[in-house]
Design an enzyme around this catalytic site. Sequence first.
Site, PDB file in Angstrom:
ATOM      1  CD  GLU A  80      -3.076  -0.927   0.346  1.00  0.00           C
ATOM      2  OE1 GLU A  80      -3.225   0.159  -0.267  1.00  0.00           O
ATOM      3  OE2 GLU A  80      -3.821  -1.908   0.202  1.00  0.00           O
ATOM      4  CB  THR A  81       1.550   4.037  -2.031  1.00  0.00           C
ATOM      5  OG1 THR A  81       2.666   3.202  -2.364  1.00  0.00           O
ATOM      6  CG2 THR A  81       2.015   5.490  -1.975  1.00  0.00           C
TER       7      THR A  81
END
Length: 285
Positions: A49-50
Amino acid sequence: MARKPVKFCVVDAFTDQVFKGNPAAVCLLEDEKDDEWMQSVATEFNVSETCYLTRIVDSDSQSTTPRFKLRWFTPVTEVKLCGHATLAASYFLFSYGLVNSDKIEFLTLSGILTAKKVPDSKTSNSIDHQNGDVQEEYFVELDFPVVPIAVHNSAKISEISKSLNGASVVEIHETTTEEDLLVVLPSGKAVVEAEPLFDEIKRCPGGGIIITGPAPPESGFDFYSRFFCPKYGINEDPVCGSAHCALAPYWSKKLGKCDFVAYQKIIWTVRNRRGRNQGFYPVTY
């Protein structure tokens, strides 16, 4: 016009050791970016995830709690909810002194989520011997929504079993947010030993597949789980807070309790922060 640099940090969530836990990239934006840019950056980071933070300034609000817009992207798509990246974002804001509060509110696609800094009463504050600063020891407590589930079409059991290399499936439910499948196996041992076939999982309905089963009585845990999401660009997520938003109400009904110690196959932990290879995840429903 010169481009403004973006402040970012990569945080290994659920560990106190580098290169363990579950990494999340946290980007602090001064202004809004378009979706294509955010997805391109997430693809470039190529971690599970970003997330993107944008501070909300409301001069009319009487609240002193800092507020941020928060969005999460996998390497291939945006998602509606992510636990470990929210934890990483909270830690980033708390630890770098970017908020003057022990509570943060995040405006997200899943509503308003809160994070609190909770002092660790079991340990004393440590001293950074390089500069003499006192290092505060604390936990980050997240308040996440319950994700309702509904019974899924039982005709799909054979298809789901095939995607898990023939694992015995007890029942199937579907979450109402990302339409992930919650697949119940006979035991925690079956969860640990399951062999996902990711190409087959991509052909299954819904988003990802959460598998779960009751923990062995002697284990000290309540239930086991794993989360496979190749459609999101992540074959198996080492840490999945959003999956536990569905797992907690399911097991609360099954076990008749509201506090759990949950074990994920690729182990992760909040309380003892021991990293990817051992630990547990306490859940309160």
